[in-house]
Design a protein around this motif. Structure first.
Motif, PDB file in Angstrom:
ATOM      1  N   ILE A   1       0.611  -1.342  -0.254  1.00 53.97           N
ATOM      2  CA  ILE A   1       0.142  -0.344   0.078  1.00 53.97           C
ATOM      3  C   ILE A   1       1.154   1.417  -0.202  1.00 53.97           C
ATOM      4  CG2 ILE A   1      -1.326   1.568   1.325  1.00 53.97           C
ATOM      5  CD1 ILE A   1      -2.303  -1.243   2.545  1.00 53.97           C
ATOM      6  N   ALA A   2       2.105   1.158   0.935  1.00 56.26           N
ATOM      7  CA  ALA A   2       2.624   2.450   0.599  1.00 56.26           C
ATOM      8  C   ALA A   2       3.747   2.488  -0.779  1.00 56.26           C
ATOM      9  CB  ALA A   2       3.995   2.036   2.061  1.00 56.26           C
ATOM     10  N   ILE A   3       3.882   1.470  -1.398  1.00 52.73           N
ATOM     11  CA  ILE A   3       4.435   1.111  -2.340  1.00 52.73           C
ATOM     12  C   ILE A   3       3.951   1.661  -3.886  1.00 52.73           C
ATOM     13  CG2 ILE A   3       6.006   0.327  -4.703  1.00 52.73           C
ATOM     14  CD1 ILE A   3       6.606  -1.534  -2.261  1.00 52.73           C
ATOM     15  N   VAL A   4       2.379   1.878  -3.663  1.00 56.10           N
ATOM     16  CA  VAL A   4       1.168   2.039  -4.468  1.00 56.10           C
ATOM     17  C   VAL A   4       1.322   3.229  -4.046  1.00 56.10           C
ATOM     18  CG1 VAL A   4      -1.026   1.785  -5.306  1.00 56.10           C
ATOM     19  CG2 VAL A   4       0.184   0.261  -5.179  1.00 56.10           C
ATOM     20  N   MET A   5       1.462   3.897  -3.013  1.00 58.74           N
ATOM     21  CA  MET A   5       0.854   5.462  -2.493  1.00 58.74           C
ATOM     22  C   MET A   5       2.047   6.523  -2.923  1.00 58.74           C
ATOM     23  SD  MET A   5      -1.946   5.840  -0.916  1.00 58.74           S
ATOM     24  CE  MET A   5      -1.653   7.452   0.069  1.00 58.74           C
ATOM     25  N   GLU A   6       3.125   5.509  -3.120  1.00 56.04           N
ATOM     26  CA  GLU A   6       4.187   6.717  -3.826  1.00 56.04           C
ATOM     27  C   GLU A   6       4.292   6.468  -5.313  1.00 56.04           C
ATOM     28  OE1 GLU A   6       7.745   7.802  -1.779  1.00 56.04           O
ATOM     29  OE2 GLU A   6       6.024   7.703  -0.418  1.00 56.04           O
ATOM     30  N   LEU A   7       4.072   5.681  -5.914  1.00 55.29           N
ATOM     31  CA  LEU A   7       3.889   5.618  -7.445  1.00 55.29           C
ATOM     32  C   LEU A   7       2.758   6.392  -7.076  1.00 55.29           C
ATOM     33  CD1 LEU A   7       5.483   2.242  -7.738  1.00 55.29           C
ATOM     34  CD2 LEU A   7       6.277   4.342  -8.150  1.00 55.29           C
ATOM     35  N   ALA A   8       1.599   6.655  -7.120  1.00 50.36           N
ATOM     36  CA  ALA A   8       0.151   7.539  -7.003  1.00 50.36           C
ATOM     37  C   ALA A   8       1.021   9.573  -7.207  1.00 50.36           C
ATOM     38  CB  ALA A   8      -0.849   7.591  -6.255  1.00 50.36           C
ATOM     39  N   ALA A   9       2.251   9.155  -6.740  1.00 49.93           N
ATOM     40  CA  ALA A   9       2.551  10.547  -7.162  1.00 49.93           C
ATOM     41  C   ALA A   9       3.301  10.636  -8.463  1.00 49.93           C
ATOM     42  CB  ALA A   9       3.667  11.061  -5.704  1.00 49.93           C
ATOM     43  N   GLY A  10       3.578   9.294  -9.401  1.00 51.30           N
ATOM     44  CA  GLY A  10       4.749   9.602 -10.636  1.00 51.30           C
ATOM     45  C   GLY A  10       5.858   8.595 -10.060  1.00 51.30           C
ATOM     46  N   PRO A  11       6.552   7.865 -11.587  1.00 49.62           N
ATOM     47  CA  PRO A  11       7.320   6.833 -11.597  1.00 49.62           C
ATOM     48  C   PRO A  11       8.243   7.345 -10.668  1.00 49.62           C
ATOM     49  CG  PRO A  11       6.753   7.913 -13.331  1.00 49.62           C
ATOM     50  CD  PRO A  11       5.999   8.543 -12.372  1.00 49.62           C
ATOM     51  N   LYS A  12       9.160   6.201  -9.971  1.00 47.38           N
ATOM     52  CA  LYS A  12       9.771   6.714  -9.069  1.00 47.38           C
ATOM     53  C   LYS A  12      11.280   5.161  -9.075  1.00 47.38           C
ATOM     54  CE  LYS A  12       7.708   9.055  -5.714  1.00 47.38           C
ATOM     55  NZ  LYS A  12       7.356   9.765  -6.367  1.00 47.38           N
ATOM     56  N   TYR A  13      12.025   5.632  -8.734  1.00 47.94           N
ATOM     57  CA  TYR A  13      12.779   4.199  -9.128  1.00 47.94           C
ATOM     58  C   TYR A  13      13.260   3.415  -7.039  1.00 47.94           C
ATOM     59  CZ  TYR A  13      14.888   6.317 -13.320  1.00 47.94           C
ATOM     60  OH  TYR A  13      15.235   6.298 -14.552  1.00 47.94           O
ATOM     61  N   VAL A  14      14.102   2.347  -7.638  1.00 52.49           N
ATOM     62  CA  VAL A  14      13.852   1.457  -6.563  1.00 52.49           C
ATOM     63  C   VAL A  14      14.177   2.369  -5.573  1.00 52.49           C
ATOM     64  CG1 VAL A  14      14.459  -0.933  -5.550  1.00 52.49           C
ATOM     65  CG2 VAL A  14      13.741  -0.975  -7.229  1.00 52.49           C
ATOM     66  N   HIS A  15      15.797   2.315  -5.983  1.00 50.42           N
ATOM     67  CA  HIS A  15      16.343   3.332  -4.666  1.00 50.42           C
ATOM     68  C   HIS A  15      15.667   4.073  -4.537  1.00 50.42           C
ATOM     69  CE1 HIS A  15      17.569   6.633  -6.779  1.00 50.42           C
ATOM     70  NE2 HIS A  15      17.449   6.143  -7.668  1.00 50.42           N
ATOM     71  N   GLN A  16      14.715   5.312  -4.686  1.00 51.50           N
ATOM     72  CA  GLN A  16      13.438   6.241  -4.192  1.00 51.50           C
ATOM     73  C   GLN A  16      12.607   5.532  -3.322  1.00 51.50           C
ATOM     74  OE1 GLN A  16      12.831   7.675  -7.859  1.00 51.50           O
ATOM     75  NE2 GLN A  16      13.950   9.730  -7.535  1.00 51.50           N
ATOM     76  N   ILE A  17      12.510   4.377  -3.695  1.00 57.08           N
ATOM     77  CA  ILE A  17      11.460   4.112  -2.510  1.00 57.08           C
ATOM     78  C   ILE A  17      11.759   3.328  -1.557  1.00 57.08           C
ATOM     79  CG2 ILE A  17       9.665   1.722  -2.828  1.00 57.08           C
ATOM     80  CD1 ILE A  17       9.740   2.159  -5.959  1.00 57.08           C
ATOM     81  N   VAL A  18      12.876   2.806  -2.124  1.00 54.12           N
ATOM     82  CA  VAL A  18      13.612   2.462  -0.142  1.00 54.12           C
ATOM     83  C   VAL A  18      14.243   3.037   0.570  1.00 54.12           C
ATOM     84  CG1 VAL A  18      16.266   1.469   0.304  1.00 54.12           C
ATOM     85  CG2 VAL A  18      14.706   0.368  -1.377  1.00 54.12           C
ATOM     86  N   GLU A  19      14.479   4.643   0.060  1.00 55.94           N
ATOM     87  CA  GLU A  19      14.628   5.542   0.915  1.00 55.94           C
ATOM     88  C   GLU A  19      14.035   6.471   1.156  1.00 55.94           C
ATOM     89  OE1 GLU A  19      16.724   8.626  -1.400  1.00 55.94           O
ATOM     90  OE2 GLU A  19      18.660   7.382  -2.382  1.00 55.94           O
ATOM     91  N   THR A  20      12.593   6.596   0.954  1.00 56.93           N
ATOM     92  CA  THR A  20      11.422   7.439   1.695  1.00 56.93           C
ATOM     93  C   THR A  20      10.114   6.670   2.123  1.00 56.93           C
ATOM     94  OG1 THR A  20      11.014   8.757  -0.566  1.00 56.93           O
ATOM     95  CG2 THR A  20       9.511   7.871   0.678  1.00 56.93           C
ATOM     96  N   LEU A  21      11.067   4.541   2.185  1.00 51.23           N
ATOM     97  CA  LEU A  21      10.051   3.788   3.051  1.00 51.23           C
ATOM     98  C   LEU A  21      11.105   3.517   4.035  1.00 51.23           C
ATOM     99  CD1 LEU A  21       7.868   1.921   0.530  1.00 51.23           C
ATOM    100  CD2 LEU A  21       7.173   4.630   2.433  1.00 51.23           C
ATOM    101  N   ARG A  22      12.249   3.820   4.249  1.00 51.30           N
ATOM    102  CA  ARG A  22      13.680   3.297   4.893  1.00 51.30           C
ATOM    103  C   ARG A  22      12.858   1.897   5.203  1.00 51.30           C
ATOM    104  NH1 ARG A  22      15.751   8.145   7.179  1.00 51.30           N
ATOM    105  NH2 ARG A  22      13.848   9.829   7.093  1.00 51.30           N
ATOM    106  N   VAL A  23      13.149   1.722   4.181  1.00 52.43           N
ATOM    107  CA  VAL A  23      12.950  -0.684   4.346  1.00 52.43           C
ATOM    108  C   VAL A  23      14.590  -1.541   3.224  1.00 52.43           C
ATOM    109  CG1 VAL A  23      10.785  -0.367   4.542  1.00 52.43           C
ATOM    110  CG2 VAL A  23      11.660  -0.692   2.667  1.00 52.43           C
ATOM    111  N   THR A  24      14.590  -2.034   2.940  1.00 52.71           N
ATOM    112  CA  THR A  24      15.410  -2.296   2.252  1.00 52.71           C
ATOM    113  C   THR A  24      15.152  -2.583   1.103  1.00 52.71           C
ATOM    114  OG1 THR A  24      15.362  -5.060   3.354  1.00 52.71           O
ATOM    115  CG2 THR A  24      16.848  -3.853   4.969  1.00 52.71           C
ATOM    116  N   GLN A  25      16.105  -2.453   0.158  1.00 51.41           N
ATOM    117  CA  GLN A  25      15.987  -2.959  -1.523  1.00 51.41           C
ATOM    118  C   GLN A  25      15.369  -4.396  -1.644  1.00 51.41           C
ATOM    119  OE1 GLN A  25      18.108  -4.466  -3.314  1.00 51.41           O
ATOM    120  NE2 GLN A  25      16.639  -4.414  -5.477  1.00 51.41           N
TER     121      GLN A  25
END
Length: 105
Positions: A32-56
């Protein structure tokens, strides 16, 4: 006041099965958190990792599930993959669910 959504045509058992699969794919809080992040626009994996503070590896595992369910697509750019939502309907479903959960508290 209760709002009953109108469907243009009659739903079938196959429609309900597909909706169930979609909801199962969205059942994990991190997805759900990943989908919320992607709702704002495309993201690279490392951006999702940094924002959500979880492992790659954990993000990649959940993206695999979302990709398999037809919720996200990955586009390779050199050595990285940019992920985006396949359509805005998913963003609305997840956003509505999160807002509903906030109202319940």
């Amino acid at each position: 006041m209760r709002h009953e959504p109108e469907l243009a045509e009659e739903s079938t058992p196959a429609d309900y099965e597909a909706a169930g699969e979609l909801l199962r794919a969205l059942a994990a809080p991190l997805r759900i958190a990943i989908v919320m992040e992607l709702a704002a626009g495309p993201k690279y994996v490392h951006q999702i990792v940094e924002t959500l503070r979880v492992t790659q590896p954990l993000v990649s595992q959940h993206l695999r599930v979302l990709r398999g369910a037809g919720i996200v697509r990955g586009t390779r750019s050199g050595r990285e993959i940019s992920y985006s939502l396949i359509d805005d309907h998913i963003a609305h479903i997840v956003t509505d669910a999160v807002h509903h959960a906030r109202e319940e508290r």
